[in-house]
Design an enzyme around this catalytic site. Structure first.
Site, PDB file in Angstrom:
ATOM      1  N   HIS A 246       0.813  -1.233   0.000  1.00  0.00           N
ATOM      2  CA  HIS A 246       0.000   0.000   0.000  1.00  0.00           C
ATOM      3  C   HIS A 246       0.844   1.280   0.000  1.00  0.00           C
ATOM      4  CE1 HIS A 246      -0.404   0.997   4.610  1.00  0.00           C
ATOM      5  NE2 HIS A 246       0.830   0.691   4.283  1.00  0.00           N
TER       6      HIS A 246
HETATM    7  C1  SAM Z   1       4.911   0.528   6.472  1.00  0.00           C
HETATM    8  S1  SAM Z   1       6.355  -0.354   6.864  1.00  0.00           S
HETATM    9  C2  SAM Z   1       5.677  -1.923   7.421  1.00  0.00           C
HETATM   10  C3  SAM Z   1       6.450  -2.539   8.562  1.00  0.00           C
HETATM   11  C4  SAM Z   1       5.964  -3.919   8.999  1.00  0.00           C
HETATM   12  N1  SAM Z   1       6.261  -4.917   7.981  1.00  0.00           N
HETATM   13  C5  SAM Z   1       4.485  -3.967   9.319  1.00  0.00           C
HETATM   14  O1  SAM Z   1       3.817  -4.847   8.783  1.00  0.00           O
HETATM   15  O2  SAM Z   1       4.011  -3.165  10.119  1.00  0.00           O
HETATM   16  C6  SAM Z   1       7.004  -0.735   5.268  1.00  0.00           C
HETATM   17  C7  SAM Z   1       8.333  -1.471   5.341  1.00  0.00           C
HETATM   18  O3  SAM Z   1       8.728  -1.765   4.004  1.00  0.00           O
HETATM   19  C8  SAM Z   1      10.101  -1.396   3.837  1.00  0.00           C
HETATM   20  N2  SAM Z   1      10.283  -1.050   2.409  1.00  0.00           N
HETATM   21  C9  SAM Z   1       9.722  -0.014   1.742  1.00  0.00           C
HETATM   22  N3  SAM Z   1      10.135   0.000   0.468  1.00  0.00           N
HETATM   23  C10 SAM Z   1      10.947  -1.069   0.315  1.00  0.00           C
HETATM   24  C11 SAM Z   1      11.683  -1.575  -0.783  1.00  0.00           C
HETATM   25  N4  SAM Z   1      11.664  -0.972  -1.980  1.00  0.00           N
HETATM   26  N5  SAM Z   1      12.433  -2.704  -0.593  1.00  0.00           N
HETATM   27  C12 SAM Z   1      12.478  -3.311   0.631  1.00  0.00           C
HETATM   28  N6  SAM Z   1      11.806  -2.859   1.709  1.00  0.00           N
HETATM   29  C13 SAM Z   1      11.051  -1.741   1.559  1.00  0.00           C
HETATM   30  C14 SAM Z   1      10.280  -0.229   4.780  1.00  0.00           C
HETATM   31  O4  SAM Z   1      11.643  -0.020   5.102  1.00  0.00           O
HETATM   32  C15 SAM Z   1       9.452  -0.688   5.983  1.00  0.00           C
HETATM   33  O5  SAM Z   1      10.192  -1.525   6.825  1.00  0.00           O
END
Ligand code: SAM
Length: 338
Positions: A246
């Site tokens: 999202h």
């Molecule tokens: C909104 S947080 C969700 C954290 C946790 N997984 C949860 O369910 O609450 C989104 C996570 O996705 C990671 N993320 C965002 N873009 C990414 C990418 N291009 N590649 C790897 N990880 C990514 C962010 O660093 C963060 O840890």
């Protein structure tokens, strides 16, 4: 039920409540009232003028964030974990995140909707991507993952309790934040291997947290990017990615899903946990508003229905595509690599 006037005016002014609570965190009111204190003492501890300090104390008490005692103010017992810095579910990180990022971005919500794009460049004069900007200060990384892991608590509990991990030997959590999920999965299934993969700044933060918890030898931490497809070799037979699709547009979600499909070993199960919109788009209200939050802050972020997510899974090549509900707000979107 509110009158129509109360509904309109109450909604227009609902930021009063949020900003008063943010001020309570920012000014240290809850730490000062930790053992109960007179208004005068709290204002002195927080270095506030007595008059304006007392205005805030009265407001926080009417909202239920302080309780009245004979001598002054104290903390309601059930809110202590959320209000105190050493509380298990401290939400001061969300207060800071909202004040620094979300309030300024929501101030441009109408422009964001008119232009169908985030407002970061206009508000912060910053051309970088959302996670590049958010992750440029380690304090912001810590705040973000601290409040997200508290928000994820009910999901982590129900996923760990209700999902059948017995067919699997190795669990990888992508975009794991503070690694709260793999820690809980390992605690309930000690025979599993567990690893996490996240962007470099988040991985650095996670390594620190795992070392502090004495878990650094137990959960491998990899750096990777699901959008560029620059990922470590994946051998896990169960891969999860929570609340990340999202953050991105439907097109970027398609790229993420096909990169993951390519990187997964044959027969692996992939699960994304999300908070979908109802199929008839009638709610939930929080998710409908969260969708605007993703629009103004992230790179194309948008909430989708379960059906839309599952269609993207099928388009990426996943088979046996299905959704499973859990207690709590998240839905598991599941697909398998043939
Ligand atoms: C909104 S947080 C969700 C954290 C946790 N997984 C949860 O369910 O609450 C989104 C996570 O996705 C990671 N993320 C965002 N873009 C990414 C990418 N291009 N590649 C790897 N990880 C990514 C962010 O660093 C963060 O840890």
């Amino acid at each position: 039920m509110d009158t129509p006037l109360a509904h309109v005016s109450g909604t227009l002014l609902s930021f009063f409540n949020a900003q008063a609570l943010i001020s309570g965190y920012e000014l240290g009111i809850f730490e000062a009232a930790r053992d109960g204190a007179e208004a005068r003492e709290i204002c002195a501890t927080c270095a506030l003028p007595e008059s304006s300090g007392q205005q805030l104390l009265i407001a926080l008490a009417t909202m239920g964030f302080l309780s009245r005692t004979q001598a002054g103010f104290a903390l309601p017992a059930d809110l202590r974990p959320y209000l105190l810095r050493d509380g298990a579910a401290y939400m001061g990180g969300l207060a800071r995140h909202a004040a620094k990022f979300l309030y300024p971005l929501w101030g441009q919500a109408a422009a964001g909707i008119r232009e169908n794009r985030n407002q970061r460049e206009k508000v912060f004069n910053d051309p970088r991507k959302w996670f590049e900007m958010l992750y440029s200060d380690p304090a912001d990384v810590a705040d973000f993952h601290a409040f997200l892991s508290v928000l994820a608590d009910p999901f982590v509990e129900s996923f760990t309790r209700d999902f059948d991990f017995t067919p699997y030997r190795s669990f990888l959590d992508i975009g794991s934040g503070r690694a709260a999920l793999p820690r809980a999965v390992l605690a309930a299934n000690p025979r599993l291997d567990a690893a996490v993969c996240d962007l470099p700044e988040a991985a650095t933060h996670m390594r620190k947290e795992l070392a502090q918890a004495g878990m650094d030898g137990r959960i491998a931490v990899y750096e990777g990017d699901v959008i560029t497809g620059n990922l470590p070799e994946i051998s896990a037979d169960l891969v999860h990615m929570g609340w990340m699709l999202h953050d991105y547009s439907a097109e970027t979600q398609a790229t993420i899903l096909s990169n993951l499909f390519a990187a997964l070993p044959p027969k692996a199960t992939f699960i994304a946990s999300e908070t979908p919109l109802d199929d008839d788009l009638s709610g939930p209200a929080f998710v409908a508003l969260l969708s605007i939050n993703m629009l103004v802050s992230c790179d194309g972020g948008i909430e989708s229905t379960t059906g839309q997510y599952l269609e993207r899974f099928r388009a990426a090549g996943f088979v046996n595509v299905r959704a499973a509900s859990l207690a709590g707000p998240r839905v598991l979107l599941i697909g398998e690599k043939p």
